[in-house]
Design a protein around this motif. Structure first.
Motif, PDB file in Angstrom:
ATOM      1  N   MET A 181       0.850  -1.202   0.000  1.00  0.00           N
ATOM      2  CA  MET A 181       0.000   0.000   0.000  1.00  0.00           C
ATOM      3  C   MET A 181       0.872   1.233   0.000  1.00  0.00           C
ATOM      4  O   MET A 181       1.804   1.328   0.804  1.00  0.00           O
ATOM      5  CB  MET A 181      -0.828   0.043   1.281  1.00  0.00           C
ATOM      6  CG  MET A 181      -2.093  -0.736   1.203  1.00  0.00           C
ATOM      7  SD  MET A 181      -3.169  -0.205   2.550  1.00  0.00           S
ATOM      8  CE  MET A 181      -4.472  -1.402   2.323  1.00  0.00           C
ATOM      9  N   ASP A 182       0.583   2.168  -0.879  1.00  0.00           N
ATOM     10  CA  ASP A 182       1.371   3.398  -0.840  1.00  0.00           C
ATOM     11  C   ASP A 182       0.884   4.256   0.328  1.00  0.00           C
ATOM     12  O   ASP A 182      -0.100   3.933   0.999  1.00  0.00           O
ATOM     13  CB  ASP A 182       1.313   4.131  -2.182  1.00  0.00           C
ATOM     14  CG  ASP A 182      -0.086   4.572  -2.541  1.00  0.00           C
ATOM     15  OD1 ASP A 182      -0.934   4.708  -1.631  1.00  0.00           O
ATOM     16  OD2 ASP A 182      -0.343   4.791  -3.740  1.00  0.00           O
ATOM     17  N   ALA A 183       1.594   5.372   0.552  1.00  0.00           N
ATOM     18  CA  ALA A 183       1.314   6.199   1.733  1.00  0.00           C
ATOM     19  C   ALA A 183      -0.134   6.669   1.738  1.00  0.00           C
ATOM     20  O   ALA A 183      -0.800   6.682   2.788  1.00  0.00           O
ATOM     21  CB  ALA A 183       2.261   7.384   1.744  1.00  0.00           C
ATOM     22  N   ASP A 184      -0.629   7.002   0.567  1.00  0.00           N
ATOM     23  CA  ASP A 184      -1.981   7.521   0.454  1.00  0.00           C
ATOM     24  C   ASP A 184      -3.016   6.462   0.874  1.00  0.00           C
ATOM     25  O   ASP A 184      -3.925   6.721   1.664  1.00  0.00           O
ATOM     26  CB  ASP A 184      -2.148   7.901  -1.019  1.00  0.00           C
ATOM     27  CG  ASP A 184      -3.365   8.709  -1.258  1.00  0.00           C
ATOM     28  OD1 ASP A 184      -3.604   9.605  -0.448  1.00  0.00           O
ATOM     29  OD2 ASP A 184      -4.067   8.433  -2.261  1.00  0.00           O
ATOM     30  N   ASP A 185      -2.855   5.245   0.351  1.00  0.00           N
ATOM     31  CA  ASP A 185      -3.808   4.181   0.682  1.00  0.00           C
ATOM     32  C   ASP A 185      -3.711   3.783   2.144  1.00  0.00           C
ATOM     33  O   ASP A 185      -4.720   3.474   2.785  1.00  0.00           O
ATOM     34  CB  ASP A 185      -3.560   2.954  -0.208  1.00  0.00           C
ATOM     35  CG  ASP A 185      -4.028   3.209  -1.631  1.00  0.00           C
ATOM     36  OD1 ASP A 185      -4.823   4.148  -1.806  1.00  0.00           O
ATOM     37  OD2 ASP A 185      -3.595   2.497  -2.538  1.00  0.00           O
ATOM     38  N   SER A 186      -2.487   3.764   2.690  1.00  0.00           N
ATOM     39  CA  SER A 186      -2.404   3.353   4.087  1.00  0.00           C
ATOM     40  C   SER A 186      -3.006   4.421   5.005  1.00  0.00           C
ATOM     41  O   SER A 186      -3.601   4.113   6.026  1.00  0.00           O
ATOM     42  CB  SER A 186      -0.988   2.950   4.509  1.00  0.00           C
ATOM     43  OG  SER A 186      -0.032   3.726   3.906  1.00  0.00           O
ATOM     44  N   ARG A 187      -2.913   5.691   4.593  1.00  0.00           N
ATOM     45  CA  ARG A 187      -3.588   6.755   5.368  1.00  0.00           C
ATOM     46  C   ARG A 187      -5.102   6.545   5.373  1.00  0.00           C
ATOM     47  O   ARG A 187      -5.768   6.748   6.373  1.00  0.00           O
ATOM     48  CB  ARG A 187      -3.344   8.130   4.731  1.00  0.00           C
ATOM     49  CG  ARG A 187      -2.027   8.730   4.947  1.00  0.00           C
ATOM     50  CD  ARG A 187      -1.961   9.534   6.243  1.00  0.00           C
ATOM     51  NE  ARG A 187      -0.572   9.815   6.515  1.00  0.00           N
ATOM     52  CZ  ARG A 187       0.047  10.929   6.115  1.00  0.00           C
ATOM     53  NH1 ARG A 187      -0.631  11.877   5.539  1.00  0.00           N
ATOM     54  NH2 ARG A 187       1.316  11.091   6.339  1.00  0.00           N
ATOM     55  N   ARG A 188      -5.603   6.140   4.204  1.00  0.00           N
ATOM     56  CA  ARG A 188      -7.065   5.932   4.133  1.00  0.00           C
ATOM     57  C   ARG A 188      -7.497   4.795   5.029  1.00  0.00           C
ATOM     58  O   ARG A 188      -8.536   4.867   5.699  1.00  0.00           O
ATOM     59  CB  ARG A 188      -7.484   5.676   2.683  1.00  0.00           C
ATOM     60  CG  ARG A 188      -7.636   6.990   1.943  1.00  0.00           C
ATOM     61  CD  ARG A 188      -7.484   6.851   0.472  1.00  0.00           C
ATOM     62  NE  ARG A 188      -8.221   5.729  -0.081  1.00  0.00           N
ATOM     63  CZ  ARG A 188      -8.943   5.807  -1.183  1.00  0.00           C
ATOM     64  NH1 ARG A 188      -9.088   6.966  -1.770  1.00  0.00           N
ATOM     65  NH2 ARG A 188      -9.510   4.751  -1.680  1.00  0.00           N
ATOM     66  N   LEU A 189      -6.695   3.754   5.048  1.00  0.00           N
ATOM     67  CA  LEU A 189      -7.020   2.628   5.924  1.00  0.00           C
ATOM     68  C   LEU A 189      -6.952   3.083   7.388  1.00  0.00           C
ATOM     69  O   LEU A 189      -7.846   2.795   8.191  1.00  0.00           O
ATOM     70  CB  LEU A 189      -6.035   1.473   5.677  1.00  0.00           C
ATOM     71  CG  LEU A 189      -6.171   0.296   6.637  1.00  0.00           C
ATOM     72  CD1 LEU A 189      -7.521  -0.394   6.457  1.00  0.00           C
ATOM     73  CD2 LEU A 189      -5.049  -0.730   6.421  1.00  0.00           C
ATOM     74  N   LEU A 190      -5.918   3.828   7.711  1.00  0.00           N
ATOM     75  CA  LEU A 190      -5.756   4.293   9.089  1.00  0.00           C
ATOM     76  C   LEU A 190      -6.938   5.173   9.505  1.00  0.00           C
ATOM     77  O   LEU A 190      -7.445   5.082  10.624  1.00  0.00           O
ATOM     78  CB  LEU A 190      -4.436   5.071   9.213  1.00  0.00           C
ATOM     79  CG  LEU A 190      -4.100   5.613  10.591  1.00  0.00           C
ATOM     80  CD1 LEU A 190      -3.986   4.492  11.622  1.00  0.00           C
ATOM     81  CD2 LEU A 190      -2.778   6.394  10.551  1.00  0.00           C
ATOM     82  N   LYS A 191      -7.385   5.985   8.583  1.00  0.00           N
ATOM     83  CA  LYS A 191      -8.514   6.861   8.866  1.00  0.00           C
ATOM     84  C   LYS A 191      -9.749   6.035   9.219  1.00  0.00           C
ATOM     85  O   LYS A 191     -10.478   6.329  10.172  1.00  0.00           O
ATOM     86  CB  LYS A 191      -8.789   7.726   7.635  1.00  0.00           C
ATOM     87  CG  LYS A 191      -9.707   8.871   7.896  1.00  0.00           C
ATOM     88  CD  LYS A 191      -9.712   9.773   6.690  1.00  0.00           C
ATOM     89  CE  LYS A 191     -10.772  10.853   6.889  1.00  0.00           C
ATOM     90  NZ  LYS A 191     -10.846  11.745   5.768  1.00  0.00           N
ATOM     91  N   ARG A 192      -9.981   4.971   8.434  1.00  0.00           N
ATOM     92  CA  ARG A 192     -11.139   4.110   8.717  1.00  0.00           C
ATOM     93  C   ARG A 192     -10.989   3.447  10.078  1.00  0.00           C
ATOM     94  O   ARG A 192     -11.947   3.321  10.829  1.00  0.00           O
ATOM     95  CB  ARG A 192     -11.280   3.051   7.622  1.00  0.00           C
ATOM     96  CG  ARG A 192     -12.006   3.561   6.400  1.00  0.00           C
ATOM     97  CD  ARG A 192     -12.829   2.459   5.721  1.00  0.00           C
ATOM     98  NE  ARG A 192     -12.027   1.278   5.423  1.00  0.00           N
ATOM     99  CZ  ARG A 192     -11.225   1.181   4.376  1.00  0.00           C
ATOM    100  NH1 ARG A 192     -11.124   2.186   3.538  1.00  0.00           N
ATOM    101  NH2 ARG A 192     -10.532   0.095   4.158  1.00  0.00           N
TER     102      ARG A 192
END
Ligand SMILES: Nc1ncnc2c1ncn2[C@@H]1O[C@H](COP(=O)(O)OP(=O)(O)OP(=O)(O)O)[C@@H](O)[C@H]1O
Length: 682
Positions: free
Chosen positions: A117-128
């Motif tokens: 996962m790139d930084a952007d996708d992992s941020r989205r997961l973290l947000k969820r």
């Protein structure tokens, strides 16, 4: 020297004595090399020399700062030793860590074929994750009052990973950390760290569930597993006869540990670095690993490279003057045999607009004098400065490129296309659910939040991927019909193993109606977006499998096409590290911006040193009287010694008359008049 070679090697011939000494040394070697002293050349020679001495190429591991540097080294080695001589493991820390995990994914509790996962996708997961844990409620002051709580949490998790702290160790390590800080009366956000522990645990659980690794995982797990499992470590350390690392001053703890664990048995470690160019402490890098290299390897050898081949004497002396104010240096005295050249031009502009226009005009003027566009670069401290320059360049139709803008792989259409490909590659695995969520309703297929909830519930009940759940979920007829069509397309393309990756993406973009959706849109950006997709298809042409392309996109250290064509290069100072340009423009050297108010003055000074030493022939430093307020020049402008700087543009009559680097080599002699008559006359 221990070359172990009976015959001299031709590629060592054009090295200096110090460079050759370094390349031929075995055992632990620390090459302390100043800017422009040929680090890359020496590292490449060290690898080639090892191969020529009999080390099997596949048993060499070399880690560099960018994928481009790795490619450059591999090509140079192949050029001098022949095609079969490429070292087996050359790449960035992330790239090599990913490769290690691909071979033994269990080290990270992952299954084969995991996603990165790139930084952007992992941020989205973290947000969820944070939302599901209701972290946005005022659980913890530090986090809840932060302007961007997800960013702050991501940073904390990254710090855990960079320090070899796995989720299961986090609670204990955090208490230890808080205890130590309290004893030493150092400030610490205890509540923030404590709140981060359960989020880290849950975030990691969700990553594993999705069979995905974030960037931090790529080194955390290989290094940690080597640390706690000796059989695993021996297996990996035993694969390599030597380990080489570039930019050693910028390693962080996990990177240092990984290198050390791999080389602990044979001590064949070759590290190249420059303490004067350490500019990544904000990312966890620590100069301490470079400084204590010889304590750690008492049998090691320190070799200094001090002859600079890049810059004229004025530029080098200006840079030396700036870095001399750093009291903690390990110490090197750089010198050059090049002529004095031109002093640094210091330009004062009224404001940012005048600066951008002034520099763009000068670039145009120099181009008129025969300087190639790609011989000129604008290097700035902060990204926001690029906008003004872009506009000034566009207005004058000066071709330019923003270097290091990995934004290409972050563009919505590129991410969408890769998401289609990801689902087609693993349609029945929950690991594709994130990609599925991204594109199931693009273009719209009637999958609103309600339908997605239904699908999620069905997938959870059947323990299947969301794609598969479409077949049995209780969905409205229209949505179900569109969904089944989507499933057919994905399966059909995924099973078509004879098509190339590019053809697969193309089929997905057409079959899903994605390209048609873009074409039908009247948005101003449509053309650009279609072009980006075209560019992606071209890139895909260079990959054998979808997995390779997906990894490449996640691990890219630069955008595509940066080297193509004659264009002025624009980039941040951090990105310019390791590069060189004949003409360099350094705008924004104001007291309030460089060093920035939050910056570490010593590290920013090193950045100023990196900036000046990028220049080969001419360097221009500029500052504005007014930017966000009235500004004085940066202290680094004052630190450039008198005698090596002038105010204003240098014009031809004031400049040292020099062509090229000032030392033209006579390769062919000029034709005599008689010869000309013989060839041209008649
Ligand atoms: N022995 C040599 N003879 C002639 N030119 C050399 C020699 N070694 C290096 N150079 C040239 O010097 C320049 C700088 O080399 P290189 O890019 O390897 O430097 P570096 O030490 O990595 O610099 P930096 O740390 O500033 O990025 C290059 O143009 C390279 O070709």
């Amino acid at each position: 020297m221990q070359t172990g070679l009976a015959t001299p090697l031709p590629f060592l011939a054009d090295l200096t004595v110090a460079q050759r000494d370094a390349a031929c040394q075995d055992g632990p070697v620390l090459v302390l090399a100043g800017a422009g002293t040929g680090k890359t050349k020496t590292l490449t020679a060290a690898i080639a020399r090892r191969i020529a001495s009999g080390v099997t190429p596949s048993r060499i591991l070399a880690v560099t700062f960018t994928n481009k540097a790795a490619r450059g080294m591999t090509e140079r080695i192949a050029a001098v030793l022949g095609e079969g001589a490429q070292p087996g493991w050359v790449g960035t820390f992330h790239g090599l860590g990913a490769r290690q995990l691909r071979i033994e994914p269990e080290a990270a509790h992952l299954r084969p074929g995991f996603d990165i996962m790139d930084a952007d996708d992992s941020r989205r997961l973290l947000k969820r994750v944070m939302k599901s844990m209701q972290i946005d409620a005022a659980i913890d002051e530090g986090i809840a009052t932060s302007r961007d709580p997800v960013k702050l949490m991501a940073k904390r998790i990254e710090t855990f990973k960079d320090n070899l702290i796995a989720p299961e160790d986090a609670a204990l390590r955090v208490e230890g950390l808080i205890g130590a800080a309290t004893r030493e009366r150092r400030p610490i956000d205890a509540a923030g760290f404590r709140a981060a522990v359960p989020v880290y645990i849950e975030y990691q659980r969700r990553l594993r569930e999705a069979n995905a690794a974030d960037f931090g995982d790529l080194l955390l797990w290989p290094a940690r597993t080597m640390q706690i499992d000796e059989a695993y470590r021996l297996r990996w350390a035993g694969r390599f006869d030597c380990v080489l690392a570039d930019e050693y001053q910028d390693v962080c703890y996990v990177q240092y540990a990984w290198l050390r664990l791999l080389s602990a048995d044979h001590h064949q470690i070759f590290a190249v670095g420059d303490d004067d160019q350490a500019i990544y402490s904000w990312r966890g890098s620590d100069l301490v690993y470079l400084r204590r290299f010889l304590k750690e390897y008492p049998d090691g050898k320190l070799i200094r490279l001090e002859e600079n081949f890049r810059s004229t004497a004025h530029i080098l002396d200006a840079a030396n003057g700036v870095i001399a104010h750093d009291a903690e240096r390990m110490g090197k005295t750089l010198f050059t045999r090049k002529p004095a050249g031109d002093p640094i031009e210091i330009l004062r502009f009224a404001d940012a607009g005048a600066e951008a226009n002034g520099i763009a005009d000068e670039i145009q003027r120099r181009h008129g004098e025969g300087i190639g566009w790609d011989d000129m670069a604008i290097l700035y401290r902060s990204n926001f400065l690029s906008r003004g320059f872009e506009e000034a360049m566009m207005r004058r139709r000066i071709p330019y490129v923003l270097v290091g803008d990995v934004g290409f792989y972050q563009r919505a259409e590129v991410k969408d296309a890769l998401a289609f490909l990801r689902i087609a590659t693993t349609p029945d695995d929950v690991q594709s659910d994130e990609a599925f969520r991204r594109v199931i309703n693009t273009p719209p297929r009637g999958f609103g939040p309600k339908a997605l909830d239904e699908l999620e519930a069905e997938a959870a009940f059947r323990q299947s991927s969301m794609l598969r759940a479409i077949e049995t979920a209780d969905l409205p007829a229209r949505c179900r019909g569109a969904g089944l069509k989507f499933v057919d397309l994905i399966r059909h393309v995924g099973q078509d193993t004879r098509s190339s990756v590019a053809d697969q993406i193309s089929a997905l973009l057409d079959g899903s109606g994605y390209r048609a959706m873009l074409r039908a849109s009247r948005a101003e950006t449509t053309e650009d977006r279609l072009e980006n997709l075209q560019e992606l298809l071209e890139i895909a042409g260079g990959f054998h499998t979808a997995r390779e392309l997906l990894d490449h996109a996640a691990l890219a250290t630069s955008g595509p096409g940066e080297d193509r064509g004659e264009r002025v290069k624009m980039m941040t100072l951090h990105k310019a590290k390791g590069l060189e340009f004949p003409h360099v423009f350094l705008p924004g050297w104001e007291a309030g911006a460089f060093p920035p108010p939050y910056g570490d003055v010593a590290e920013e000074r090193r950045l100023a040193y990196v900036a000046l030493t990028r220049g080969m022939r001419r360097v221009t430093v500029s500052h504005c009287e007014y930017r966000r307020g009235y500004e004085a020049p940066s202290l680094y402008v004052d630190d450039i010694p008198h005698g090596h700087k002038v105010s204003g543009w240098l014009r031809a009559n004031a400049r040292v008359k020099s062509m090229g680097s000032g030392q033209a080599k006579t390769i062919v002699s000029w034709p005599t008049d008689a010869e000309l008559v013989g060839r041209m006359g008649g």
